[in-house]
Design a protein around this motif. Sequence first.
Motif, PDB file in Angstrom:
ATOM      1  N   THR A  27       0.952  -1.242  -0.027  1.00 57.76           N
ATOM      2  CA  THR A  27      -0.081   0.063   0.094  1.00 57.76           C
ATOM      3  C   THR A  27       0.717   1.117  -0.001  1.00 57.76           C
ATOM      4  N   GLU A  28       2.018   1.183   0.506  1.00 58.48           N
ATOM      5  CA  GLU A  28       2.929   2.448   0.606  1.00 58.48           C
ATOM      6  C   GLU A  28       3.516   2.482  -0.588  1.00 58.48           C
ATOM      7  N   VAL A  29       3.143   3.544  -1.664  1.00 56.99           N
ATOM      8  CA  VAL A  29       3.670   3.585  -2.817  1.00 56.99           C
ATOM      9  C   VAL A  29       4.374   5.130  -2.896  1.00 56.99           C
ATOM     10  N   LYS A  30       5.520   5.335  -2.924  1.00 59.30           N
ATOM     11  CA  LYS A  30       5.991   6.704  -3.081  1.00 59.30           C
ATOM     12  C   LYS A  30       6.276   7.056  -4.586  1.00 59.30           C
ATOM     13  N   CYS A  31       6.171   8.455  -4.782  1.00 61.82           N
ATOM     14  CA  CYS A  31       6.437   8.978  -5.890  1.00 61.82           C
ATOM     15  C   CYS A  31       7.164  10.331  -5.809  1.00 61.82           C
ATOM     16  N   ASN A  32       8.400  10.408  -6.186  1.00 58.63           N
ATOM     17  CA  ASN A  32       9.064  11.733  -6.103  1.00 58.63           C
ATOM     18  C   ASN A  32       9.156  12.357  -7.357  1.00 58.63           C
ATOM     19  N   LEU A  33       8.521  13.533  -7.614  1.00 55.15           N
ATOM     20  CA  LEU A  33       8.588  14.337  -8.597  1.00 55.15           C
ATOM     21  C   LEU A  33       9.144  15.880  -8.625  1.00 55.15           C
ATOM     22  N   THR A  34       9.768  15.919  -7.699  1.00 57.55           N
ATOM     23  CA  THR A  34      10.372  17.237  -7.348  1.00 57.55           C
ATOM     24  C   THR A  34      11.412  17.959  -8.382  1.00 57.55           C
ATOM     25  N   ALA A  35      11.343  19.065  -8.333  1.00 61.87           N
ATOM     26  CA  ALA A  35      12.327  20.108  -9.404  1.00 61.87           C
ATOM     27  C   ALA A  35      11.993  19.508 -10.635  1.00 61.87           C
ATOM     28  N   LYS A  36      10.707  19.221 -11.228  1.00 62.84           N
ATOM     29  CA  LYS A  36      10.661  18.737 -12.610  1.00 62.84           C
ATOM     30  C   LYS A  36      10.191  19.788 -13.544  1.00 62.84           C
ATOM     31  N   TYR A  38       7.439  21.184 -13.539  1.00 64.83           N
ATOM     32  CA  TYR A  38       5.761  21.021 -14.066  1.00 64.83           C
ATOM     33  C   TYR A  38       4.988  22.222 -13.635  1.00 64.83           C
ATOM     34  N   SER A  39       4.104  22.308 -14.702  1.00 65.19           N
ATOM     35  CA  SER A  39       3.200  23.409 -14.277  1.00 65.19           C
ATOM     36  C   SER A  39       1.848  22.946 -14.012  1.00 65.19           C
ATOM     37  N   LEU A  40       1.738  21.834 -14.080  1.00 67.97           N
ATOM     38  CA  LEU A  40       0.348  20.965 -13.976  1.00 67.97           C
ATOM     39  C   LEU A  40       0.585  19.755 -13.002  1.00 67.97           C
ATOM     40  N   ILE A  41      -0.304  19.207 -12.303  1.00 64.92           N
ATOM     41  CA  ILE A  41       0.099  17.901 -11.608  1.00 64.92           C
ATOM     42  C   ILE A  41      -0.202  16.863 -12.792  1.00 64.92           C
ATOM     43  N   PRO A  42       0.900  16.128 -13.138  1.00 62.56           N
ATOM     44  CA  PRO A  42       0.991  14.991 -13.849  1.00 62.56           C
ATOM     45  C   PRO A  42      -0.450  14.096 -13.601  1.00 62.56           C
ATOM     46  N   ALA A  43      -1.157  13.675 -14.892  1.00 64.60           N
ATOM     47  CA  ALA A  43      -2.198  12.571 -14.634  1.00 64.60           C
ATOM     48  C   ALA A  43      -1.798  11.197 -14.870  1.00 64.60           C
ATOM     49  N   ASN A  44      -0.539  11.145 -15.259  1.00 72.93           N
ATOM     50  CA  ASN A  44       0.044   9.706 -15.563  1.00 72.93           C
ATOM     51  C   ASN A  44       0.553   8.852 -14.472  1.00 72.93           C
ATOM     52  N   ILE A  45       0.537   9.389 -13.206  1.00 75.68           N
ATOM     53  CA  ILE A  45       1.222   8.679 -12.007  1.00 75.68           C
ATOM     54  C   ILE A  45       0.162   7.560 -11.693  1.00 75.68           C
ATOM     55  N   ILE A  51       2.128   8.447  -1.401  1.00 75.87           N
ATOM     56  CA  ILE A  51       3.021   9.510  -0.739  1.00 75.87           C
ATOM     57  C   ILE A  51       3.548  10.459  -2.196  1.00 75.87           C
ATOM     58  N   LEU A  52       3.261  11.376  -2.517  1.00 79.98           N
ATOM     59  CA  LEU A  52       3.417  12.301  -3.392  1.00 79.98           C
ATOM     60  C   LEU A  52       3.973  13.584  -3.278  1.00 79.98           C
ATOM     61  N   ASP A  53       5.296  13.688  -3.913  1.00 80.55           N
ATOM     62  CA  ASP A  53       5.817  14.885  -3.474  1.00 80.55           C
ATOM     63  C   ASP A  53       6.076  15.694  -4.912  1.00 80.55           C
ATOM     64  N   LEU A  54       5.581  16.813  -4.862  1.00 84.77           N
ATOM     65  CA  LEU A  54       5.776  17.592  -6.163  1.00 84.77           C
ATOM     66  C   LEU A  54       6.163  18.907  -5.717  1.00 84.77           C
ATOM     67  N   ARG A  67      -8.783  18.728 -10.147  1.00 92.34           N
ATOM     68  CA  ARG A  67      -9.456  17.342 -10.743  1.00 92.34           C
ATOM     69  C   ARG A  67      -8.541  16.338 -10.917  1.00 92.34           C
ATOM     70  N   VAL A  68      -7.193  16.490 -11.244  1.00 92.56           N
ATOM     71  CA  VAL A  68      -6.433  15.306 -11.385  1.00 92.56           C
ATOM     72  C   VAL A  68      -6.158  14.723  -9.876  1.00 92.56           C
ATOM     73  N   LEU A  69      -6.212  15.647  -9.023  1.00 95.02           N
ATOM     74  CA  LEU A  69      -5.972  15.127  -7.528  1.00 95.02           C
ATOM     75  C   LEU A  69      -7.007  14.234  -7.208  1.00 95.02           C
TER      76      LEU A  69
END
Length: 370
Positions: A27-36, A38-45, A51-54, A67-69
């Motif tokens: 259940t614990e799935v981390k996704c680190n997308l820092t300093a990319k 991004y101007s929008l939250i990606p929808a392909n995660i 755990i989402l780090d943007l 809406r993506v969230l």
Amino acid sequence: MKTISITILFWLLSMLLLSDESQTSKTEVKCNLTAKNYSLIPANISKNVTILDLSYNQITLNITDTRVLQTYFLLSELYLIENKATILLNNSFSSLSNLEILNICRNSIHTIQQGAFTGLHKLKKLYLCQNKIVQLNPDTFLPLKNLILLNLHGNLISYFDVPQLFYLEFIILYGNPWNCSCSLLNLQNWLKTSNVTLENENITMCSYPDILKRYNIKTVPYKAECYSKFPSFVTEDLHIPFQSISNSTFNNSLNNLTRNSEHESHGKSWAFLVGVVVTVVMTSLLISIAIKCPVWYNFLLSYNHHRLEEHETETYEDGFTGNPSSPSQIPDTNSEETAVIFEQLHSFVVYDDGFIEDKYIDTHELCEEN
């Protein structure tokens, strides 16, 4: 037989523990997308992300982002540190019912709509530090039933009404321009009477007024006037008669004060009016005197002159013509030259006389005589 049953029990317990660990690890799935950038939250995660780090992107949390969230309903931690968010819209996180940590520090948030945190029933830690928040509606925090930590440091908040956060344990408020007037008394009482811990209390200082800058918001002393504006709970039986008595005495004193002020105002108004009239009269007199002085001076100078008599005129002319350069004493001069000299002298006497311009000499009569 007993040994077999005991081993079976141990095996079952171990299997249960292993299954729990495997489930938690799954259940614990981390996704680190820092300093990319991004101007929008990606929808392909992955939709299983927890755990989402943007952080350190250009995300504004607009309608598209919200809406993506909604599709990441398994999120337990969301980090949006140092992005470009300015407004938290209503229902921005409404589907994130499992979210426990939300960090939106170091953005440019200046407005938080009242329903921005709707649906966050499990949220425990909310970080809104280092934004541009000026005012917060306490009803905004009503959906946060399990909030333990609220971080608001480094904003532009000068007044903060008491939020209804029953499970709150820690609050961070330093770095704000607190106005420690009577309006902050409720917050101080709440900090003193509740179980909430004010983190960094020693540096949570007053900014206004100047005389209270050396106090922090929890220990600033308030005058009795502030307590009268926010009275403690008193029974109605005692409070109502006291209020009626105080109102009657206040009304009587107010009536006496208005009467005295009316009498004093009338007397002062008459005195002021007389003073204004006297000042105007004296000023006009001084102006008229200043204007008339040259005229009077000229009149006095002309008054000292008098009109010459006929014998005085003849005497003056005889004396003037009897000088050493008279025609009788000049040798070898004819009568014509004598007549020319006499006319020139006579004309000089007439027009160069100092009394010609005097108002008492009739110049027309003098010309006829000449």
